[in-house]
Design an enzyme around this catalytic site. Structure first.
Site, PDB file in Angstrom:
ATOM      1  N   ASP A   8       0.868  -1.181   0.000  1.00 27.76           N
ATOM      2  CA  ASP A   8       0.000   0.000   0.000  1.00 27.76           C
ATOM      3  C   ASP A   8       0.911   1.240   0.000  1.00 27.76           C
ATOM      4  O   ASP A   8       2.140   1.117  -0.165  1.00 27.76           O
ATOM      5  CB  ASP A   8      -1.011  -0.037   1.165  1.00 27.76           C
ATOM      6  N   CYS A  65       3.034  -3.296   4.064  1.00 26.04           N
ATOM      7  CA  CYS A  65       2.192  -2.160   4.448  1.00 26.04           C
ATOM      8  C   CYS A  65       2.887  -1.466   5.613  1.00 26.04           C
ATOM      9  O   CYS A  65       4.085  -1.687   5.829  1.00 26.04           O
ATOM     10  CB  CYS A  65       0.757  -2.599   4.754  1.00 26.04           C
ATOM     11  N   THR A  67       2.488  -1.538   9.083  1.00 23.31           N
ATOM     12  CA  THR A  67       2.895  -2.434  10.176  1.00 23.31           C
ATOM     13  C   THR A  67       3.072  -3.875   9.725  1.00 23.31           C
ATOM     14  O   THR A  67       3.651  -4.680  10.459  1.00 23.31           O
ATOM     15  CB  THR A  67       1.817  -2.445  11.273  1.00 23.31           C
ATOM     16  N   HIS A  98      10.223 -23.995   9.423  1.00 17.97           N
ATOM     17  CA  HIS A  98       9.168 -24.738  10.123  1.00 17.97           C
ATOM     18  C   HIS A  98       7.775 -24.556   9.533  1.00 17.97           C
ATOM     19  O   HIS A  98       6.962 -25.466   9.610  1.00 17.97           O
ATOM     20  CB  HIS A  98       9.126 -24.324  11.606  1.00 17.97           C
ATOM     21  N   HIS A 133       7.297 -31.023  10.464  1.00 17.47           N
ATOM     22  CA  HIS A 133       6.682 -29.731  10.140  1.00 17.47           C
ATOM     23  C   HIS A 133       5.679 -29.877   9.007  1.00 17.47           C
ATOM     24  O   HIS A 133       4.679 -29.162   8.953  1.00 17.47           O
ATOM     25  CB  HIS A 133       7.757 -28.697   9.800  1.00 17.47           C
TER      26      HIS A 133
HETATM   27  C1  RB5 Z   1      -2.042   2.648   6.454  1.00 18.04           C
HETATM   28  O1  RB5 Z   1      -2.098   3.868   7.109  1.00 18.04           O
HETATM   29  C2  RB5 Z   1      -1.822   1.507   7.451  1.00 18.04           C
HETATM   30  O2  RB5 Z   1      -2.950   1.344   8.234  1.00 18.04           O
HETATM   31  C3  RB5 Z   1      -1.469   0.226   6.720  1.00 18.04           C
HETATM   32  O3  RB5 Z   1      -0.333   0.431   5.951  1.00 18.04           O
HETATM   33  C4  RB5 Z   1      -1.128  -0.968   7.590  1.00 18.04           C
HETATM   34  O4  RB5 Z   1      -0.193  -0.638   8.561  1.00 18.04           O
HETATM   35  C5  RB5 Z   1      -2.248  -1.734   8.119  1.00 18.04           C
HETATM   36  O5  RB5 Z   1      -2.066  -2.737   8.818  1.00 18.04           O
END
Ligand code: RB5
Length: 156
Positions: A8, A65, A67, A98, A133
């Site tokens: 994203d 993305c 996080t 694993h 595994h």
């Molecule tokens: C975008 O602002 C953020 O929410 C997205 O990149 C991600 O971290 C969602 O899990």
């Protein structure tokens, strides 16, 4: 190995670095976007990559993305996907040894660019150990089938 890669807006800069790395390693890849830092919704790009991997069109996927959490949630909805959010070398290595992770998820706001590149290299080069595994992964696959059967019985 063919890799589908997507992100994203929060992962856009890091995707460019990972694409450079894939080029330098001569790893065949499909870039599923996004193609700018303009705000988008991560499920749309998580879906594109996951469809490639789930269908077997790509052997593995990389999703980025902010996080890594949202992309992980999306990818793990898809049949045959085992997506692993990795933030260090050990999780990258273990996700292959694993759990035979076929999608690597990175959080661009969590880890630095150099760490991300090392994670990708480790994840690309570490084989699955198989053996006990594989038995556990077969149980995940059986569970996936059972949940589908449960769902279709509920809707009858
Ligand atoms: C975008 O602002 C953020 O929410 C997205 O990149 C991600 O971290 C969602 O899990």
């Amino acid at each position: 190995m063919k890799i589908a890669i997507g992100c994203d807006h929060a992962g856009f800069d890091l995707k460019k670095d990972i694409l450079d790395l894939l080029h330098s390693l001569s790893v065949e890849h499909i870039d599923c976007g996004t193609d700018s830092a303009e705000s988008v919704d991560y499920p749309d790009f998580g879906e594109k990559v996951s469809r490639h991997v789930s269908s077997g069109d790509a052997e593995r996927g990389i999703l980025i993305c902010g996080t890594g959490l949202g992309m992980s949630m999306v990818a793990n909805k898809f049949p045959k996907i085992r997506a692993a959010l990795c933030s260090d070398m050990l999780t990258a290595k273990m996700s292959r040894l694993h759990t035979d992770a076929n999608v690597l998820v990175l959080g661009a706001r969590i880890i630095g660019k150099e760490m991300a590149k090392e994670i990708v290299k480790t994840w690309l080069n570490t084989p699955f150990e198989g053996d006990r595994h594989q038995r556990r992964i077969s149980k995940i696959e059986a569970l996936e089938e059972q949940l589908k059967t449960d769902e279709s019985q509920r809707s009858q």
